[in-house]
Design a protein around this motif. Structure first.
Motif, short mmCIF file in Angstrom:
data_model
loop_
_atom_site.label_atom_id
_atom_site.label_comp_id
_atom_site.label_asym_id
_atom_site.label_seq_id
_atom_site.Cartn_x
_atom_site.Cartn_y
_atom_site.Cartn_z
N ILE B 136 0.85 -1.18 0.00
CA ILE B 136 0.00 0.00 0.00
C ILE B 136 0.88 1.23 0.00
CG2 ILE B 136 -0.27 -0.12 2.54
CD1 ILE B 136 -3.00 1.19 2.18
N LEU B 137 0.52 2.21 -0.82
CA LEU B 137 1.29 3.45 -0.90
C LEU B 137 0.39 4.59 -0.45
CD1 LEU B 137 2.48 1.70 -3.55
CD2 LEU B 137 3.82 3.77 -3.69
N ILE B 138 0.79 5.27 0.59
CA ILE B 138 0.01 6.40 1.07
C ILE B 138 0.80 7.67 0.79
CG2 ILE B 138 -1.06 7.45 3.08
CD1 ILE B 138 -1.23 4.65 4.28
N HIS B 139 0.26 8.49 -0.10
CA HIS B 139 0.94 9.74 -0.44
C HIS B 139 0.42 10.84 0.46
CE1 HIS B 139 2.75 8.10 -4.04
NE2 HIS B 139 1.61 7.50 -4.26
N GLY B 140 1.31 11.43 1.22
CA GLY B 140 0.91 12.51 2.10
C GLY B 140 0.72 13.79 1.33
N ARG B 141 -0.18 14.62 1.80
CA ARG B 141 -0.32 15.93 1.15
C ARG B 141 0.88 16.81 1.47
NH1 ARG B 141 -6.39 17.62 2.43
NH2 ARG B 141 -5.80 19.43 1.21
N ASP B 142 1.66 16.40 2.45
CA ASP B 142 2.88 17.14 2.75
C ASP B 142 4.08 16.55 2.00
OD1 ASP B 142 3.18 14.77 4.05
OD2 ASP B 142 3.41 15.60 6.04
N PHE B 143 3.82 15.80 0.93
CA PHE B 143 4.85 15.24 0.05
C PHE B 143 5.58 14.04 0.66
CE2 PHE B 143 4.36 19.55 -1.39
CZ PHE B 143 4.35 19.43 -2.75
N ARG B 144 5.12 13.57 1.82
CA ARG B 144 5.76 12.36 2.34
C ARG B 144 5.11 11.14 1.70
NH1 ARG B 144 5.74 11.61 8.42
NH2 ARG B 144 3.65 12.49 8.30
N LEU B 145 5.80 10.04 1.83
CA LEU B 145 5.25 8.81 1.26
C LEU B 145 5.42 7.70 2.28
CD1 LEU B 145 4.39 6.91 -1.15
CD2 LEU B 145 6.80 6.74 -1.67
N LEU B 146 4.34 6.99 2.51
CA LEU B 146 4.44 5.80 3.36
C LEU B 146 4.16 4.61 2.47
CD1 LEU B 146 4.80 4.62 6.19
CD2 LEU B 146 2.35 4.82 6.50
N ARG B 147 5.13 3.71 2.40
CA ARG B 147 4.99 2.57 1.50
C ARG B 147 5.19 1.33 2.34
NH1 ARG B 147 9.43 1.68 -3.07
NH2 ARG B 147 8.82 -0.43 -3.61
N VAL B 148 4.15 0.55 2.46
CA VAL B 148 4.23 -0.63 3.31
C VAL B 148 3.90 -1.88 2.49
CG1 VAL B 148 3.30 -1.78 5.34
CG2 VAL B 148 3.63 0.68 5.37
N GLY B 149 4.80 -2.83 2.56
CA GLY B 149 4.54 -4.11 1.92
C GLY B 149 3.98 -5.08 2.96
N PHE B 150 3.00 -5.85 2.56
CA PHE B 150 2.40 -6.77 3.54
C PHE B 150 3.06 -8.13 3.46
CE2 PHE B 150 -1.07 -3.75 2.68
CZ PHE B 150 -1.16 -3.22 3.95
N GLU B 151 3.18 -8.73 4.58
CA GLU B 151 3.76 -10.07 4.60
C GLU B 151 2.79 -11.03 3.94
OE1 GLU B 151 4.59 -11.04 8.63
OE2 GLU B 151 5.94 -9.32 8.83
N ALA B 152 3.34 -11.96 3.27
CA ALA B 152 2.49 -12.92 2.58
C ALA B 152 2.12 -14.06 3.52
CB ALA B 152 3.22 -13.48 1.36
N GLY B 153 1.08 -14.76 3.17
CA GLY B 153 0.76 -15.99 3.88
C GLY B 153 -0.05 -15.81 5.14
N GLY B 154 -1.31 -16.16 5.06
CA GLY B 154 -2.13 -16.21 6.26
C GLY B 154 -2.65 -14.88 6.74
#
Lengths: 694, 684
Positions: B136-154
């Motif tokens: 998931i990529l969350i683009h902040g309106r303050d130009f920051r970016l949070l990019r989180v990959g989810f663990e697979a399986g279950g």
């Protein structure tokens, strides 16, 4: 009267020709001043005064209003100089005197530094060349270091105008003979002998020893050998007397095509891979000769493909990389952005700054060079491949790329001595045609390509992104780029080492020092105080070689990304960022003469002076600690106090002098009338009419 | 709610009985979806950092990507924020919010879910996720970016749930909403008390202290707006000329747009005064006496008055907004701009161009203020946007004390917060469609100054970034209200007048919802000690700005009569005016926009006598050392990469230049060593 002028001038340069240029009426105008002025004109040993004109108005560039200072315009066989009538301009701020260039003054232009000359006729600007029918009222000189001078000739006597304008045009624009280069007359007269510091000297690569040393340093001596087959330039005038080839290659092969088609070693990477260059074989129509060429090349390739050599990748630079024309046309567009005739013009273009910059595509060319160098570094470093650069004469893009790759990969090349040695090795001995590429002799404009400047710009990008990795600063690069046009150093005034050797030969008999001082434009170019700036305090000389990395990646992108995702090692491999916003304009080099660009009390200099201060503090603390440790008499700490006393430097330091700053330039000049000045001019004009009548 | 009828619909609910702020829907997600056993394990760990009234809606383990090093941790969505909590990381008690890992819901600009290489879905409010996301990529309106990959399986359902929860929570959030129950911890307060607090300018004492500091002896604090009955957008207190009575102030201010009459912004140590004022109310018809009063307030006792048309040559609000959104598009990681076309696209945003015009105008005005003792009046119709920008920039350029950390924060507090810059509207969270990040434009201008004069500012780029990122963090009221009146209401500041006139305030559960003392300047809420240390610019060289202002000429309040020269500053040039106010002669003509009548061509010679016309005069007066004159050429206005390109980690090269701070560490280390050595040597 006449005696006075000659007497004073004569102490400096006793040239009989001087007399003929002084007309009685010149001395008429201002006896006292003329005498003083002659003292101010500093002539180098061997320099001759050619012509001069008085009451020339040098316009102040910063605004559209037409004011300036009166003085004398002088042309010698070395430079064009303007001497101001107003003595007060001479004793300016401390900085001006402290950081004066030793060779070229503020109002001096070496003849080789002149780029274009324009004349203004009835408000219209025209390029000046050849014989003139009509003489302009204003002379505009564009310099290769991007300075712009405006000289008003309206109040100068017609005869003098004729003489000075045609003199300047002739001496800067007309084709010249190599023998007429100023450096020969300078060499014949100059007395001072530079001392060669044995420990800290630049390697000249003019002896077999130097090459062996370089092979040893890079551990290339297992697979490559230095040869003296071209000693005395018997084989080829293009190649240096000594160079390095693969060990199994018989020396007898070298002369077959006058050195063409021979892989010549540039540098060895820590993993044994080498960077090689080769000049292409002459293009032939004849099938028979083609066949011979082919079998010759096959033989060569067989040698370098066999173990112990790694795989070879050939980079053909003549066919699928930048063309020289492309570079030249980009630079000529690019430089126009900085050659500003007046401020108004600048503001006009300013709105479209980025698109103009982009359309010149100079930055894109810089980016492509950097990218190519990264690709080569990737092959050497990650793929364990040898790289063979192939170019028609192996003396343009080859020089650029091989030296750029070495700056990226070899930390030694990021020290000052190492960098100078690199320039000496790849550019001077590599046979880059400085004479033609800089068009020093004005013989053919078509040959002119700013290759070396492009290289310096690429190095600047690297340095700008990784300042602590370099021992020197951008000021050093800027000064180096300027020394291309100062003909007292022989380094950048020949097409090949052969040409230099035969031309400097009789000089050598006179045991003159030029051959030794050839790479010394940097050393002592500024006074000692400035050396702090030129020598980056953060860069340390580290001869440590790059740690072997066992990663093996197959694509450029991966190599690039993975390098940038790791913290960088300033003493190892160094890669630049090449994305859109990262390739920048080398502001110091290109903007330094534009008054509008001067930030008073700001810019990088402000940080630098703070840094120096802290360095001094660290040093003195370190010394104190050592002192206590050893409880011995310690050395007196000598802190670099250079920037302390000058409270507010400008961002253009050390190039622009602190101008007496007026608050006005921030405002457009639209509504202003310079009544005072115009009245003044009118008065002066009257005076001259009177004088003429007399 | 008690102020619901005022025309603004702030979704603030300080009541304790409704802590989830109207977010009832996510409850079901939380109840049904979470695998209970794990929840219990993690429960205490996750909730420990929660604020009062905060509820965890969903969470999923994941790996933060894009930045080095990649961090394993947990992505948590609450009703207030989205947080990435790295494994083993504990929220410090001192800093209840994290500038690094928190994303306030209102700050979320765009959410993208990614699965595999090709499946990308842009999640809009109400849209349903079509696949189980790997990232998931969350683009902040303050130009920051949070990019989180989810663990697979279950754990795939969790990834799905947390993504949907974020989308829903985002849709229900609003800017007016505020984190509840943030109270500065004792530790935080004590550390804050070491530095002098930033005057919030909510009391007349603050204004009086500030006035004395500026040495504005001919001015006084007016209490005429103490009850906000003159203007809600004005602060309670402001400075007016000493000799003007409050009744006069009340009368004259009525003739200005929104009653924002001329007030002192800054008193130059050399004697000039910088005033700001709203536009003249062309509809009003003041009598002669009023006109005289208006004139004398604009004149402020000086014989030379310059009216500055603030909006002239500056972008409109809509321009600023358009430029900013173009800039954001360009700076997004997937920006389609090719490398070799990057510069022209950047130019096409016009953002840098607008910065240039602001800086140019500000340095023009600085010259006007510095070159002669005079009254310089910034006049903008609303007096709430560019007046603040210009007056702050002018002060930064001329006053070394405004370039200190304390000075800059009080400057922002005074010229933006207290002066009533409509933050909420400008950041696009009210119904009024007047979104325009003027404040961010200002911060960028300050950054440019910082670039050009690295030794003149006590604060660092990092501090500006912190301020930039604070505008959307709903922790304090500083940026969450449009007017000082609303802010005062909310913070429960009560004085005798408000109690009498609006009894509702007495029942306000003040201190219950928020600590009234909290402002954005309480950095310890969001920034750890180490981070706050980075607010200081190591290259700051305070000695380089000696206090060299000499009063040029005694300001002459005693001079009676009309000003001897009145000018309009517009298009970079001064035009003489024959009167200050538009009403005097023929009001019908003055109602139209071109209300200025340039003095009919008086001989240019006499104009040249005025110092503006004669450049040589200017040259003769050297500028004082403390003055900064920024350069605004194309190559000198730069892109604030560390701010705008943060979402593109491949471009980021470390937040601060390593060299100078490293050197400072070395210095500290050596000094420490020396200290250790000294006693030993002495003893032996």
């Amino acid at each position: 009267m006449l005696g006075k002028g000659v007497g004073v001038g004569g102490t400096k340069a006793p040239k009989p020709s001087f007399v003929s240029y002084v007309r009685p009426e010149e001395i008429h105008t201002n006896n006292q001043e003329v005498a003083e002025k002659e003292v101010a004109l500093h002539l180098l040993p061997g320099e001759q005064l050619l012509c001069e004109a008085s009451t020339v108005l040098k316009y102040v560039q910063e605004d559209a209003c037409q004011h300036g200072i009166y003085g004398k315009l002088i042309c010698t066989d070395f430079k064009i100089a303007f001497l101001s009538d107003d003595d007060s301009t001479l004793d300016n701020d401390v900085c001006e005197t402290q950081f004066k260039n030793k060779v070229i003054g503020e109002n001096e232009i070496t003849l080789h530094c002149v780029d274009q000359i324009y004349g203004v006729f009835d408000e219209k600007k025209k390029t000046l060349f050849g014989q003139l029918k009509k003489y302009p009222e204003k002379l505009i000189i564009h310099c290769k270091d991007l300075r712009v001078f405006h000289f008003g000739l309206r109040y100068t006597k017609e005869e003098e105008v004729k003489r000075i304008v045609s003199g300047i045009i002739h001496h800067t624009q007309a084709p010249k003979l190599l023998k007429r280069l100023f450096l020969f007359s300078y060499a014949a007269t100059a007395q001072d002998k530079p001392v060669r510091d044995p420990q800290n000297h630049t390697v000249m690569f003019d002896t077999l020893q130097d090459w062996c040393w370089e092979l040893e340093r890079t551990r290339g001596n297992m697979k490559y050998k230095a040869v003296s087959v071209n000693k005395g330039y018997k084989v080829c005038e293009r190649l240096p007397a000594y160079f390095v080839i693969p060990i199994p290659l018989p020396e007898e092969e070298v002369p077959r095509f006058q050195g063409h088609g021979i892989p010549i070693w540039c540098w060895s990477c820590h993993n044994g891979c080498a960077l090689l260059k080769m000049s292409a074989l002459p293009k032939e129509q004849d099938d028979g000769i083609l066949q011979i060429q082919k079998s010759f090349l096959d033989g060569i390739y067989r040698i370098i493909h066999r173990p112990p050599y790694e795989n070879v990748k050939t980079e053909d630079l003549s066919s699928n990389f930048l063309s020289l024309q492309e570079i030249q046309s980009a630079y000529s567009k690019f430089k126009q952005l900085f050659l500003i005739d007046n401020s108004t013009e600048f503001w006009d273009t300013d709105i479209k700054w980025f698109s103009l910059l982009e359309s010149s595509s100079w930055l894109d060319i810089v980016r492509r060079c950097l990218k190519k160098a990264i690709e080569i570094a990737e092959c050497l470093e990650a793929q364990n491949m040898n790289i063979l650069l192939l170019e028609e004469n192996a003396s343009d893009l080859c020089c650029l790329l091989s030296s750029l790759v070495q700056v990226m990969m070899d930390p030694h090349c990021r020290t000052r001595v190492g960098f100078q040695s690199l320039v000496q090795k790849e550019w001077i001995m590599g046979g880059h045609c400085f004479l033609d590429r800089c068009n020093h002799l004005r013989q053919s404009d078509k040959e002119e390509v700013p290759m070396f400047l492009l290289f310096l710009d690429c190095v600047w990008q690297l340095m700008h992104q990784h300042p602590p990795a370099f021992e020197f600063t951008e000021t050093y690069l800027t000064v180096l780029s300027d020394s291309l046009y100062i003909p007292i150093f022989s380094t950048f005034f020949f097409n090949s080492p052969h040409q230099k050797d035969i031309n400097m030969h009789h000089q050598r008999q006179l045991s003159l020092p030029l051959t030794q001082s050839k790479s010394s434009p940097k050393r002592g170019f500024f006074r000692e105080e400035t050396d702090h700036l030129i020598k980056n305090l953060l860069g340390k000389r580290i001869s440590k070689l790059i740690n072997p990395s066992d990663e093996l990646q197959d694509s450029f992108r991966e190599f690039y990304d993975s390098w940038h995702s790791k913290p960088s090692d300033h003493h190892g491999l160094l890669l630049p960022r090449i994305e859109g916003p990262e390739v920048k304009v080398w502001a110091q080099r290109y903007l330094r003469w534009i008054p509008e660009a001067q930030i008073l009390g700001g810019g990088r200099v402000a940080t630098m002076s703070k840094l120096l201060e802290m360095m001094a503090e660290v040093q003195s603390l370190q010394e104190k600690i050592e002192e206590r440790n050893n409880s011995q008499g310690a050395l007196q700490a000598k802190a670099p106090s250079l920037l302390r006393n000058s409270a507010r430097l400008s961002s253009l330091f050390p190039f622009a002098l602190l101008q007496r700053h007026s608050s006005k330039p921030v405002l457009p000049t639209s509504g202003w009338k310079t009544l005072g000045d115009e009245e003044d001019l009118a008065k002066r004009e009257d005076e001259f009419v009177d004088l003429g009548d007399v | 709610m008690w102020w619901g009828g005022r025309g603004h619909s702030f979704n603030i609910a300080p009541q304790k009985d409704n802590p989830e702020l109207g977010l009832s829907a996510p409850k079901s997600i939380q109840g049904s979806g979470m695998p209970e056993p794990r929840r219990n394990q993690l429960g205490s760990c996750l909730t420990s950092g929660c604020l009062s009234g905060e509820q965890i809606l969903a969470w999923a383990p994941g790996i933060r990507k894009g930045l080095e090093p990649e961090l394993p941790g947990t992505l948590i969505c609450t009703n207030l924020r989205v947080t990435f909590q790295p494994c083993g990381w504990q929220r410090s008690q001192d800093t209840p919010l994290s500038s690094e890992y928190d994303f306030a819901l209102v700050n979320i600009g765009q959410i993208e879910a990614v699965s595999g290489l090709s499946r990308v879905q842009l999640l809009r409010p109400g849209s349903l996720l079509k696949f189980i996301p790997e990232e998931i990529l969350i683009h902040g309106r303050d130009f920051r970016l949070l990019r989180v990959g989810f663990e697979a399986g279950g754990l795939k359902p969790q990834a799905f749930q947390v993504t949907m929860a974020i989308v829903k929570a985002k849709a229900q959030s609003s800017q007016g909403q505020q984190y509840a129950g943030i109270i500065l911890s004792k530790a935080g307060q004590s550390s804050a008390s070491r530095n002098p607090p930033i005057p919030l300018l909510e009391t007349s004492e603050d204004w009086e202290t500030e006035r004395k500091k500026q040495g504005a002896r001919d001015w006084r604090v007016s209490t005429v707006n103490e009850r906000f009955d003159l203007a809600t957008s004005l602060s309670r207190y402001f400075w007016v000329p000493k000799r003007t009575l409050d009744s006069e102030v009340r009368r004259t201010f009525g003739h200005f747009h929104q009653s924002r009459g001329p007030r002192l912004s800054w008193h130059h140590p050399a004697g000039s005064d910088l005033l700001r004022s709203g536009g003249f109310c062309t509809a009003s018809d003041p009598n002669k006496e009023d006109i005289r009063a208006v004139e004398s307030m604009l004149q402020a006792g000086h014989s030379d008055v310059v009216l500055v048309d603030t909006m002239d040559e500056l972008p409109s609000l809509a321009d600023v907004q358009l430029a900013h959104s173009k800039l954001r598009t360009l700076c997004q990681p997937d920006s389609s701009a090719a490398e070799d076309k990057w510069l022209s696209v950047l130019e096409g945003t016009r953002w840098l161009d607008y910065i240039r015009s602001c800086l140019r105008k500000a340095s023009d005005i600085t010259v006007l203020v510095t070159s002669r003792v005079r009254s310089v009046v910034l006049q903008e119709h609303s007096d709430r946007d560019f007046n603040g920008l210009l007056s702050s920039l002018v002060q930064l350029l001329s006053a070394p004390e405004a370039r200190t950390l304390l000075g800059f924060q009080s400057l922002v507090q005074r010229e933006w917060v207290a002066a009533g810059h409509p933050f909420l509207t400008r950041f696009g969270e009210t119904t009024a469609s007047e979104e325009a990040p003027v404040f961010l434009l200002f911060l960028d201008c300050v950054w440019q100054l910082l670039q050009q004069f690295p030794a003149e500012f006590e604060f660092s780029e990092f501090f500006l970034l912190a301020l930039h990122d604070s505008v959307r963090v709903p922790d304090t009221l500083t940026f969450l209200r449009d007017t000082p009146w609303e802010r005062g209401k909310q913070s429960g500041q009560s004085n005798s007048y408000t109690k009498v006139y609006t009894p509702g305030y007495c029942q306000l559960p003040a201190g219950d919802s928020i600590n009234p003392q909290l402002s954005v300047w309480n950095w310890s809420l969001r920034y750890s000690n180490e981070q706050r240390l980075q607010f200081h610019n190591p290259g700051y060289d305070p000695e380089s700005c000696p206090d060299s202002w000499l009063p040029r000429q005694q300001s002459s309040f005693t001079v009676p009569g009309p000003p001897s020269s009145v000018w309009l500053f517009s298009r970079g040039a001064l035009t003489p005016l024959n009167q200050l106010c538009p009403w005097r002669d023929s009001s019908s003509m003055l109602a139209i926009s071109s209300r200025w009548f340039p003095r009919p061509a008086i001989s240019s010679e006499s104009m040249a006598d005025q110092e503006w016309g004669l450049p040589s005069h200017w040259g003769a007066c050297p500028l004082p050392a403390g003055l900064l004159l920024p350069r605004c050429l194309g190559p000198q206005i730069k892109l604030w990469k560390r701010c705008y390109l943060r979402g593109r980690p491949e471009i980021q090269m470390g937040l601060l230049a390593p060299t100078i701070s490293g050197l400072q560490d070395e210095l500290a280390h050596l000094q420490e060593l020396l200290r250790k050595w000294t006693p030993r040597i002495n003893n032996s």
